[in-house]
Write a protein that holds these residues in place. Structure first.
Motif, mmCIF file in Angstrom:
data_model
loop_
_atom_site.group_PDB
_atom_site.id
_atom_site.type_symbol
_atom_site.label_atom_id
_atom_site.label_comp_id
_atom_site.label_asym_id
_atom_site.label_seq_id
_atom_site.Cartn_x
_atom_site.Cartn_y
_atom_site.Cartn_z
ATOM 1 N N HIS A 18 0.813 -1.212 0.000
ATOM 2 C CA HIS A 18 0.000 0.000 0.000
ATOM 3 C C HIS A 18 0.848 1.264 0.000
ATOM 4 N N GLY A 75 -5.105 -0.112 -9.616
ATOM 5 C CA GLY A 75 -6.304 -0.457 -8.860
ATOM 6 C C GLY A 75 -6.615 -1.924 -9.051
ATOM 7 N N GLY A 76 -6.808 -2.624 -7.942
ATOM 8 C CA GLY A 76 -7.101 -4.042 -8.045
ATOM 9 C C GLY A 76 -7.148 -4.693 -6.674
ATOM 10 N N ALA A 77 -7.665 -5.904 -6.634
ATOM 11 C CA ALA A 77 -7.780 -6.660 -5.390
ATOM 12 C C ALA A 77 -6.844 -7.860 -5.436
ATOM 13 N N LEU A 78 -6.096 -8.055 -4.348
ATOM 14 C CA LEU A 78 -5.217 -9.208 -4.192
ATOM 15 C C LEU A 78 -5.451 -9.790 -2.809
ATOM 16 N N ASP A 81 -6.644 -7.772 0.327
ATOM 17 C CA ASP A 81 -6.346 -6.353 0.141
ATOM 18 C C ASP A 81 -7.009 -5.780 -1.107
ATOM 19 N N ARG A 82 -7.449 -4.559 -0.966
ATOM 20 C CA ARG A 82 -7.898 -3.760 -2.106
ATOM 21 C C ARG A 82 -6.901 -2.619 -2.276
ATOM 22 N N PHE A 83 -6.298 -2.492 -3.471
ATOM 23 C CA PHE A 83 -5.267 -1.495 -3.713
ATOM 24 C C PHE A 83 -5.778 -0.379 -4.623
ATOM 25 N N ASP A 84 -5.443 0.833 -4.256
ATOM 26 C CA ASP A 84 -5.724 1.998 -5.083
ATOM 27 C C ASP A 84 -4.489 2.894 -5.019
ATOM 28 N N ALA A 190 -4.533 -6.176 -12.409
ATOM 29 C CA ALA A 190 -5.321 -4.994 -12.077
ATOM 30 C C ALA A 190 -6.778 -5.231 -12.446
ATOM 31 N N ASP A 191 -7.644 -4.309 -12.048
ATOM 32 C CA ASP A 191 -9.040 -4.374 -12.458
ATOM 33 C C ASP A 191 -9.116 -4.432 -13.983
#
Length: 306
Positions: A18, A75-78, A81-84, A190-191
């Motif tokens: 993050h 932006g994406g989810a792993l 975790d959700r990353f922005d 990523a998304d």
């Protein structure tokens, strides 16, 4: 300390972070897990006004580490975790600060605070590891792309504006010489399914004539997928074997034992074929794809080709 092996361990658990602080803490934890007897200190202050990201006490050596996490928008989810992640931009300033870290590490060694150091940069922005189209940019002296060598006095182009050079207007002078070699860290989705690669750069710092405990540069690991190939795992295993033994050569039996200890998912026959044939430059050519990583120097004994 094998920084490359630490980063492989880390990528398996945390392929993305993050923030720089998040990366710093995760790196410290990864070092502690690989080296349980190490003593780690986060953000010590060697001198008034000077902050160091990480100090590692290992095998009666003090290793100073400076960390950079340079990100492009993601932006994406792993996992959980959700990353922005933001688009940091300011590549010129970031490159300058990577070099400034090396100057700081050299000074800490010269002052006797540490025995060796390493500048570690992780990024998902290929602008850092790819050469630019022009060599006349304002930050040309601070470029850190693949194959670039940093040494001597480095400063901004005369055309650099005051906003860029504010508090960074003093030329940076390096006592040592550092060649940039980037390594694959992880691929993340990523998304929308776009795959983004992260790479890391390790720049070991040591005083001339002194041995180093940091093994930061290993034969290039070329996997661009999330999982390590058999060759990737073997190269990392060999780097560990040579670091521990202090020798320039290794036996096939060493590699087989090391891979078993690491819990490799590859069969012994696959590992054996890679070492004695696919990765051996002077072995008979029986494969469509081969690599000149090793050289056979005797029955069951090999050395790295540099």
């Amino acid at each position: 300390m094998d920084i490359s092996a630490v980063m492989v361990d880390l990528a398996r658990r945390r392929p993305l972070f993050h923030s720089e602080r998040d990366f710093q803490f995760a790196l410290a934890w990864s070092i502690q897990q690989r080296y349980p007897h190490a003593e780690l200190r986060l953000e010590p202050r060697p001198n008034r006004g000077i902050h160091l990201d990480l100090l590692v006490h290992l095998a009666q050596r003090r290793i100073a580490i400076e960390v950079r996490y340079l990100v492009a928008a993601f932006g994406g989810a792993l996992g959980v975790d959700r990353f922005d992640l933001p688009n940091q931009g300011a590549h010129d300033v970031a490159r300058h600060d990577v070099v400034k870290d090396l100057v700081r590490l050299e000074r800490l060694l010269s002052d006797g605070y540490a025995d060796e150091g390493v500048g570690l940069t992780l990024t998902n922005d290929s602008a850092y590891w790819r050469p630019g189209m022009r060599n006349t940019t304002i930050d040309a002296a601070f470029r850190i792309h693949e194959g670039r060598t940093l040494n001597g006095a480095l400063e901004w182009s005369p055309t650099a504006g005051a906003g860029t050079t504010h508090k960074r207007d003093v030329p940076l002078t390096l006592a040592g010489s550092y060649t940039c070699a980037w390594h694959h860290f992880a691929n993340v989705a990523a998304d929308g399914g776009r795959v983004v690669e992260l790479r890391y750069l390790t720049l070991p710092v040591r005083e001339p004539g002194r041995p180093t405990l940091v093994a930061a540069v290993v034969p290039q690991v070329v996997s661009t997928t999330g999982a390590l190939t058999a060759r990737d795992e073997i190269l990392l295993a060999v780097a560990d074997i040579l670091r521990r033994s202090g020798r320039a050569e290794f036996d096939l039996s060493d590699v087989l034992a090391e891979m078993r200890q690491r819990g490799s998912r590859y069969a012994e026959s696959t590992i054996r074929t890679h070492v004695v044939s696919r990765m051996c430059a002077n072995a008979p050519d029986h494969h469509a794809t081969t690599f000149d990583d090793f050289e056979n120097v005797g029955r069951g004994r090999y050395r790295l080709r540099r």
